[in-house]
Design a protein around this motif. Structure first.
Motif, short mmCIF file in Angstrom:
data_model
loop_
_atom_site.label_atom_id
_atom_site.label_comp_id
_atom_site.label_asym_id
_atom_site.label_seq_id
_atom_site.Cartn_x
_atom_site.Cartn_y
_atom_site.Cartn_z
N ARG A 133 0.85 -1.20 0.00
CA ARG A 133 0.00 0.00 0.00
C ARG A 133 0.89 1.25 0.00
O ARG A 133 1.42 1.64 1.04
CB ARG A 133 -0.90 0.02 1.23
CG ARG A 133 -1.85 -1.17 1.33
CD ARG A 133 -2.76 -1.03 2.54
NE ARG A 133 -3.59 -2.21 2.75
CZ ARG A 133 -4.45 -2.34 3.74
NH1 ARG A 133 -4.60 -1.36 4.62
NH2 ARG A 133 -5.17 -3.45 3.86
N PRO A 134 1.06 1.88 -1.16
CA PRO A 134 1.95 3.04 -1.24
C PRO A 134 1.20 4.38 -1.25
O PRO A 134 0.04 4.47 -1.68
CB PRO A 134 2.64 2.82 -2.59
CG PRO A 134 1.57 2.16 -3.43
CD PRO A 134 0.67 1.39 -2.49
N ALA A 135 1.88 5.41 -0.79
CA ALA A 135 1.37 6.77 -0.88
C ALA A 135 2.55 7.72 -1.03
O ALA A 135 3.63 7.48 -0.48
CB ALA A 135 0.56 7.13 0.36
N ILE A 136 2.35 8.78 -1.80
CA ILE A 136 3.33 9.85 -1.92
C ILE A 136 2.66 11.11 -1.39
O ILE A 136 1.62 11.54 -1.90
CB ILE A 136 3.80 10.05 -3.37
CG1 ILE A 136 4.65 8.85 -3.81
CG2 ILE A 136 4.60 11.34 -3.51
CD1 ILE A 136 5.07 8.90 -5.27
N GLU A 163 10.09 18.34 -3.39
CA GLU A 163 10.09 17.48 -2.22
C GLU A 163 8.93 16.51 -2.30
O GLU A 163 7.85 16.85 -2.80
CB GLU A 163 9.95 18.35 -0.96
CG GLU A 163 9.84 17.58 0.33
CD GLU A 163 9.67 18.50 1.53
OE1 GLU A 163 8.95 18.12 2.46
OE2 GLU A 163 10.26 19.60 1.51
N MET A 164 9.14 15.28 -1.85
CA MET A 164 8.05 14.33 -1.71
C MET A 164 8.46 13.25 -0.72
O MET A 164 9.63 12.97 -0.53
CB MET A 164 7.63 13.72 -3.04
CG MET A 164 8.67 12.92 -3.78
SD MET A 164 8.00 12.32 -5.36
CE MET A 164 9.44 11.51 -6.06
N THR A 165 7.46 12.67 -0.07
CA THR A 165 7.70 11.64 0.94
C THR A 165 6.92 10.38 0.57
O THR A 165 5.72 10.46 0.27
CB THR A 165 7.25 12.12 2.33
OG1 THR A 165 8.03 13.25 2.71
CG2 THR A 165 7.43 11.02 3.38
N LEU A 166 7.60 9.26 0.60
CA LEU A 166 6.95 7.98 0.36
C LEU A 166 6.50 7.37 1.69
O LEU A 166 7.26 7.37 2.66
CB LEU A 166 7.90 7.00 -0.33
CG LEU A 166 7.34 5.57 -0.49
CD1 LEU A 166 6.27 5.52 -1.57
CD2 LEU A 166 8.46 4.58 -0.80
N VAL A 167 5.27 6.90 1.73
CA VAL A 167 4.76 6.11 2.86
C VAL A 167 4.31 4.78 2.26
O VAL A 167 3.48 4.78 1.35
CB VAL A 167 3.57 6.79 3.55
CG1 VAL A 167 3.12 5.99 4.77
CG2 VAL A 167 3.91 8.22 3.94
N ASP A 184 10.13 7.60 3.57
CA ASP A 184 11.37 8.12 2.99
C ASP A 184 11.08 9.45 2.32
O ASP A 184 10.20 9.55 1.46
CB ASP A 184 11.95 7.14 1.98
CG ASP A 184 13.38 7.51 1.61
OD1 ASP A 184 14.19 7.73 2.53
OD2 ASP A 184 13.69 7.57 0.41
N ARG A 185 11.82 10.47 2.74
CA ARG A 185 11.61 11.82 2.23
C ARG A 185 12.76 12.22 1.32
O ARG A 185 13.92 12.03 1.65
CB ARG A 185 11.51 12.79 3.41
CG ARG A 185 11.31 14.24 3.01
CD ARG A 185 11.46 15.12 4.23
NE ARG A 185 11.20 16.53 3.94
CZ ARG A 185 11.51 17.52 4.74
NH1 ARG A 185 12.10 17.27 5.90
NH2 ARG A 185 11.24 18.76 4.41
N ARG A 186 12.42 12.77 0.17
CA ARG A 186 13.41 13.33 -0.74
C ARG A 186 13.11 14.80 -0.92
O ARG A 186 11.97 15.18 -1.21
CB ARG A 186 13.37 12.62 -2.10
CG ARG A 186 13.57 11.11 -2.01
CD ARG A 186 14.96 10.75 -1.48
NE ARG A 186 15.11 9.33 -1.28
CZ ARG A 186 15.63 8.50 -2.17
NH1 ARG A 186 16.07 8.96 -3.33
NH2 ARG A 186 15.74 7.21 -1.91
#
Length: 228
Positions: A133-136, A163-167, A184-186
């Motif tokens: 189950r992914p989310a950005i 900027e974006m963060t993966l959950v 994980d945040r980029r």
């Protein structure tokens, strides 16, 4: 978009409010606290900001993956129309960016997990299927330069940073048991994007998503004792 389950909604809200990086400076962040309450323990994974795993969780029984459509949420502070009086970002524009990023995410998952990794991607739950189950979230695109072609409704702009963060959550597809969670945040320090019409033209965004997919593939391979 697919409705998120209440727990994931809470996680996304926590990620948005504390920005992950800020959370890591405290003794226990809202994300840490929630994950602990759910029986997860924090573990160190190279190249990922925060990973939580259920003690004794074993990924080796899963040789198929059910990857849910990625949920995408812009940063509440992203207001590109303020960067230029010539450009107005409306909801259809935002939806095109969401869809472009979602299409890219799905394409990369197929290429990295199925084509390269040999893991079959399926659409139904089963005992040997791991649900992903992914989310950005916190998607923020700096857009200092904007050009418009009004007649054809073609809008082109560049983004020199963002900027974006993966959950992402890994669950048993049958029981729904939460096995692992990662954040994980980029940010602008390692992102240099060129956006033209849609996010699908961004080589940097694709590189980042590929890195996330590669990390997941390596974790699955390691559970089977396969060399990385």
């Amino acid at each position: 978009m697919k409705r998120l389950q209440p727990t994931l909604n809470v996680l996304l809200a926590a990620a948005v409010l504390c920005g992950l990086g800020a959370c890591q400076t405290t003794k226990q962040s809202p994300i840490d606290e929630l994950s602990t309450q759910e029986g997860l323990e924090r573990v160190e994974v190279k190249g990922v900001d925060a990973v939580y795993r259920r003690p004794g969780a074993n990924l080796s029984p899963y040789n198929k993956l059910l990857v849910r459509p990625v949920y995408i949420e812009f940063s509440k502070n992203w207001k590109p129309e303020q960067d230029s009086a010539l450009y107005q970002m409306n909801e259809p524009d935002r939806e095109r960016i969401r869809q472009g990023l979602a299409d890219m995410f799905a394409e990369v998952m197929v290429n990295e997990l199925q084509t390269k990794g040999g893991y079959q991607l399926v659409t139904e739950s089963a005992a040997d299927v791991l649900e992903v189950r992914p989310a950005i979230v916190n998607l923020y695109i700096n857009a200092p330069d904007v050009s418009m072609q009004t007649a054809g409704r073609v809008r082109t702009y560049t983004a020199d940073a963002g900027e974006m963060t993966l959950v992402v959550e890994l669950r048993d597809s049958v029981t729904g048991t939460l096995l692992s969670r990662a954040f994980d945040r980029r940010n602008a320090d390692n992102m240099s994007w060129q956006w033209t019409n849609s996010v699908t033209n961004s080589a940097e965004a694709k590189r980042i998503i590929t890195s996330w997919a590669d990390t997941l593939r390596n974790a699955l391979d390691a559970s089977r004792g396969k060399p990385s």
